[in-house]
Write an enzyme that holds these catalytic residues in place. Structure first.
Site, PDB file in Angstrom:
ATOM      1  N   LYS A   1      34.244  50.680  13.030  1.00 13.30           N
ATOM      2  CA  LYS A   1      33.240  49.693  13.470  1.00 13.30           C
ATOM      3  C   LYS A   1      32.096  49.614  12.457  1.00 13.30           C
ATOM      4  O   LYS A   1      31.611  48.525  12.136  1.00 13.30           O
ATOM      5  CB  LYS A   1      32.716  50.062  14.864  1.00 13.30           C
ATOM      6  CG  LYS A   1      33.737  49.760  15.962  1.00 13.30           C
ATOM      7  CD  LYS A   1      33.421  50.438  17.288  1.00 13.30           C
ATOM      8  CE  LYS A   1      34.596  50.297  18.248  1.00 13.30           C
ATOM      9  NZ  LYS A   1      34.470  51.108  19.463  1.00 13.30           N
TER      10      LYS A   1
ATOM     11  N   GLN B   1      30.734  54.920  23.025  1.00 18.37           N
ATOM     12  CA  GLN B   1      32.150  55.163  22.735  1.00 18.37           C
ATOM     13  C   GLN B   1      32.781  55.989  23.853  1.00 18.37           C
ATOM     14  O   GLN B   1      32.242  57.021  24.261  1.00 18.37           O
ATOM     15  CB  GLN B   1      32.290  55.868  21.376  1.00 18.37           C
ATOM     16  CG  GLN B   1      33.703  56.042  20.892  1.00 18.37           C
ATOM     17  CD  GLN B   1      34.438  54.721  20.636  1.00 18.37           C
ATOM     18  OE1 GLN B   1      33.865  53.777  20.134  1.00 18.37           O
ATOM     19  NE2 GLN B   1      35.697  54.668  21.003  1.00 18.37           N
TER      20      GLN B   1
ATOM     21  N   ASP C   1      30.317  45.609  24.386  1.00 13.74           N
ATOM     22  CA  ASP C   1      31.674  46.005  24.773  1.00 13.74           C
ATOM     23  C   ASP C   1      32.160  45.176  25.971  1.00 13.74           C
ATOM     24  O   ASP C   1      33.348  45.168  26.278  1.00 13.74           O
ATOM     25  CB  ASP C   1      31.691  47.486  25.194  1.00 13.74           C
ATOM     26  CG  ASP C   1      32.425  48.367  24.196  1.00 13.74           C
ATOM     27  OD1 ASP C   1      33.235  47.836  23.416  1.00 13.74           O
ATOM     28  OD2 ASP C   1      32.181  49.589  24.214  1.00 13.74           O
TER      29      ASP C   1
HETATM   30  N1  GUN Z   1      37.436  53.808  23.410  1.00 11.86           N
HETATM   31  C1  GUN Z   1      38.612  53.200  23.120  1.00 11.86           C
HETATM   32  N2  GUN Z   1      38.435  51.879  22.994  1.00 11.86           N
HETATM   33  C2  GUN Z   1      37.129  51.637  23.193  1.00 11.86           C
HETATM   34  C3  GUN Z   1      36.313  50.443  23.176  1.00 11.86           C
HETATM   35  O1  GUN Z   1      36.774  49.314  22.966  1.00 11.86           O
HETATM   36  N3  GUN Z   1      34.993  50.643  23.420  1.00 11.86           N
HETATM   37  C4  GUN Z   1      34.466  51.852  23.682  1.00 11.86           C
HETATM   38  N4  GUN Z   1      33.169  51.930  23.915  1.00 11.86           N
HETATM   39  N5  GUN Z   1      35.182  52.964  23.699  1.00 11.86           N
HETATM   40  C5  GUN Z   1      36.502  52.846  23.454  1.00 11.86           C
END
Ligand code: GUN
Length: 294
Positions: free
Chosen positions: A53, A97, A120
């Site tokens: 990211k 996350q 998200d």
């Molecule tokens: N863990 C796995 N995929 C994601 C996601 O798209 N967002 C977040 N915050 N955690 C994750």
């Protein structure tokens, strides 16, 4: 069979965003979009996601920052960290996350995020607004998949779509986006779970099959209708003697056999994972522009 190339489309999206950030936003005096991530503990998969990211932010011309906390952080301290980012005017959007350590209530943390910064798209307000087809941040993975289908000109209207797996982050919102009165959308959707009976019979009728149940190589050719569109959301690291690193990534779909039968398929890696990041960047751009009013 044609590949649904997540690398190609996410690269296109990143350069489109970078051009917009450079030309339009800075000219109009809007600050450079800033995405932050909260990372608790040191789960290797989470570290990889957060690093990708950050890399994508750089490519899109965004600012990114990561707030790291030890796995032993208390729920209250993590709430305070969320409050801090909610209030920081420099940060347009942020993610926490997942997964979080077992002693922390994930729902409580997500509900604490200001919905206007929830890039998200996991906050109940954003999920609810998505269901009602109101402006909202859409969960990044299903959003990225919708963009991928759209950019490849894959028609969803009136199609039979089958989604395997009902997770809150992928399967459930994916089924909702495909069935909404939107384009892409307007599909007839079946959302399957581990209790579903006669699974092969159901998946064999799918014009579009989304595999998001988190089981390595579960979907074999027998599950797939000839010329179906297959989207593989799974990412699993398995040991391999063929690579230098000693491992390779595979999905929920047995690519070698399914790719011979379907019309389109996403590869792993290079498919949905990259589109998730693209979805997150698009949400962050919307947040920076204050496009969604609550
Ligand atoms: N863990 C796995 N995929 C994601 C996601 O798209 N967002 C977040 N915050 N955690 C994750």
């Amino acid at each position: 069979m044609k590949l649904l190339d997540g690398k190609l489309i996410s690269d296109q999206i990143k350069s489109e965003i970078a051009a917009q950030v450079k030309n339009e936003m800075l000219d109009n005096g809007i600050n450079t979009p800033h995405l932050a991530a909260i990372l608790v503990g040191s789960d290797p998969a989470s570290e990889t996601y957060v690093a990708s990211k950050e890399r994508a932010c750089k490519e899109a011309g965004f600012i990114s920052s990561v707030y790291r906390y030890p796995a032993a952080i208390t729920e209250n301290k993590l709430m305070e960290a969320v409050d801090f980012l909610n209030k920081d005017p420099e940060i347009d959007g942020f993610i926490v996350q997942l997964p979080l350590p077992a002693h922390i209530n994930e729902h409580k943390i997500i509900e604490r995020i200001n919905p206007a910064k929830d890039v998200d798209g996991f906050h109940p307000i954003n999920i609810g607004r998505m269901v009602l087809n109101l402006p909202a941040f859409l969960p990044a993975t299903p959003y990225g998949i919708m963009i991928l289908l759209e950019r490849y000109g894959i028609e969803t209207e009136g199609k039979n779509c089958v989604v395997l797996g009902r997770s809150h982050t992928v399967g459930t919102p994916m089924s909702l986006l495909l069935s909404r009165k939107t384009n892409p959308g307007n599909a007839t959707v079946t959302l399957c779970n581990s209790f579903t009976r006669n699974l092969k019979e159901i998946t064999s009728r799918a014009d579009i099959l989304i595999a998001a149940m988190g089981k390595p190589s579960f979907v074999t050719a027998e599950f797939v209708k000839k010329d179906a569109v297959v989207v593989d959301v799974g990412i699993h690291r398995i040991l391999s003697e063929e690579t230098k690193s000693g491992y390779r990534l595979i999905g929920d779909v047995k690519f070698d056999e399914v790719s011979k039968k379907c019309s389109y398929i996403t590869p792993v890696p290079g498919g949905v994972g990259l589109m998730t990041v693209a979805g997150l960047l698009l949400n962050t751009l919307k947040a920076a522009r204050k496009e969604i009013q609550y």
